[in-house]
Enzyme design. Structure first.
Site, PDB file in Angstrom:
ATOM      1  N   CYS A 203       9.169  -2.300   4.644  1.00 23.79           N
ATOM      2  CA  CYS A 203       8.526  -1.626   3.504  1.00 23.79           C
ATOM      3  C   CYS A 203       7.148  -2.206   3.191  1.00 23.79           C
ATOM      4  O   CYS A 203       6.165  -1.470   3.043  1.00 23.79           O
ATOM      5  CB  CYS A 203       9.433  -1.649   2.284  1.00 23.79           C
ATOM      6  SG  CYS A 203       9.711  -3.270   1.514  1.00 23.79           S
ATOM      7  N   HIS A 256      11.488  -4.047  -3.098  1.00 18.90           N
ATOM      8  CA  HIS A 256      10.982  -2.881  -2.365  1.00 18.90           C
ATOM      9  C   HIS A 256       9.608  -2.487  -2.884  1.00 18.90           C
ATOM     10  O   HIS A 256       9.257  -2.728  -4.050  1.00 18.90           O
ATOM     11  CB  HIS A 256      11.950  -1.708  -2.515  1.00 18.90           C
ATOM     12  CG  HIS A 256      11.660  -0.565  -1.592  1.00 18.90           C
ATOM     13  ND1 HIS A 256      11.589  -0.708  -0.219  1.00 18.90           N
ATOM     14  CD2 HIS A 256      11.420   0.758  -1.832  1.00 18.90           C
ATOM     15  CE1 HIS A 256      11.321   0.459   0.335  1.00 18.90           C
ATOM     16  NE2 HIS A 256      11.212   1.366  -0.622  1.00 18.90           N
ATOM     17  N   HIS A 268       7.648   5.908   1.939  1.00 18.39           N
ATOM     18  CA  HIS A 268       8.075   4.519   2.127  1.00 18.39           C
ATOM     19  C   HIS A 268       8.903   4.361   3.400  1.00 18.39           C
ATOM     20  O   HIS A 268       9.351   5.334   4.008  1.00 18.39           O
ATOM     21  CB  HIS A 268       8.884   4.041   0.914  1.00 18.39           C
ATOM     22  CG  HIS A 268      10.257   4.643   0.802  1.00 18.39           C
ATOM     23  ND1 HIS A 268      11.314   3.983   0.229  1.00 18.39           N
ATOM     24  CD2 HIS A 268      10.754   5.860   1.180  1.00 18.39           C
ATOM     25  CE1 HIS A 268      12.397   4.745   0.256  1.00 18.39           C
ATOM     26  NE2 HIS A 268      12.097   5.883   0.821  1.00 18.39           N
TER      27      HIS A 268
END
Length: 299
Positions: A203, A256, A268
């Protein structure tokens, strides 16, 4: 400490110099096709669960070498600095992926590869190896209308000028919109723990790589990226801003980061075993875990 440069397409930085049998394929200097192609979703998940690798570095990235043990070096990825790692991101790197040859002083303009992959060419036009999105090179000469002559750890070489340009019109787009449009080219690419290249991203590596293509250097990890840039509200967020999420409905540890893509959508790289995708923030549990929105590009 000695300074080296990555002479492989991508080198993976490992927590320890002990690899699973599947991970031996990651030592191929010509790219990660065999590693990625043979890795199952379970293998991919295992990278994270055992925290086997920590990041990656791209061709020509500088590495500070602290020590060498057998075929491995322990060193620091200079371009991935943060408050905890002021020398660069630390870990073990396969020594054959590094060149300690002295390069001329890097004083010329630089170019960044803005296509998923492009060949690095020898003087006579033969492919030396593929280069990934985000690779940075110093230009020796740009007289040729089609290629730039660049300095590399393999000696002077050439890259196509078009590969250092976006392959879509950017007129009228903000730098944030450019990143979203570039990032969409990787939809369905499988998540790779530690990944920062077009072979696969985690990520924060996805955000790091996209910003690198607009000339912005982020910290490597979510925990450090959240301190980069300027805070904005979700209501005023624009495409290209970063949303950060924490466990326990925003009260726990950061876990995240995703990029705003407009109209409530995020782009993402979700988690091992998954693929780069869009999601609508309001329709996911992440809406309750949002803790920060940051902008690192200039309007």
């Amino acid at each position: 400490m000695q300074t080296a440069r990555v002479c492989a397409t991508v080198t993976t930085v490992w927590r320890q110099p002990k690899l699973r049998s599947i991970d031996q394929h990651a030592l191929d200097a010509q790219g990660l096709d065999a590693w990625i192609g043979q890795m199952t979703d379970a293998d991919s998940v295992g990278l994270e669960q055992a925290n086997l690798c920590v990041t990656q570095a791209l061709f020509n990235d500088p590495i500070l070498i602290e020590r060498q043990v057998g075929g491995w070096v322990y060193g620091y990825v200079v371009s991935q600095k943060d408050a905890q790692h002021p020398q660069g991101y630390p870990g073990w790197i396969w020594a054959a992926h590094l060149s300690t040859a002295t390069l001329p002083i890097q004083t010329g303009p630089t170019v960044v590869i803005r296509r998923p992959f492009t060949p690095l060419l020898s003087a006579d036009g033969h492919t030396l190896l593929p280069l990934s999105l985000g690779t940075e090179l110093t230009v020796i000469s740009s007289k040729d209308p089609l290629t730039d002559l660049v300095q590399t750890p393999l000696g002077p070489a050439k890259v196509a000028k078009r590969a250092t340009q976006f392959d879509f019109p950017t007129a009228g787009l903000t730098a944030g919109q450019v990143m979203v449009k570039l990032g969409a080219k990787f939809l369905d690419l499988r998540y790779l723990w530690g990944g920062v290249s077009a072979y696969g991203f985690d990520c924060s590596g996805f955000m790091y790589g996209l910003h690198r293509c607009i000339g912005v250097t982020l910290a490597r990890d979510v925990s450090a990226q959240v301190a980069n840039g300027d805070a904005v509200t979700l209501a005023t967020a624009q495409p290209g801003d970063l949303c950060f999420f924490a466990h326990q409905q925003g009260q726990g540890a950061l876990h995240h980061v995703a990029m705003t893509a407009g109209d409530g959508w995020l782009l993402h790289s979700p988690t091992p075993g998954k693929h780069i995708t869009y999601l609508q923030l309001s329709a996911t549990y992440l809406k309750d875990e949002l803790v920060q929105v940051r902008r690192n590009w200039a309007e």
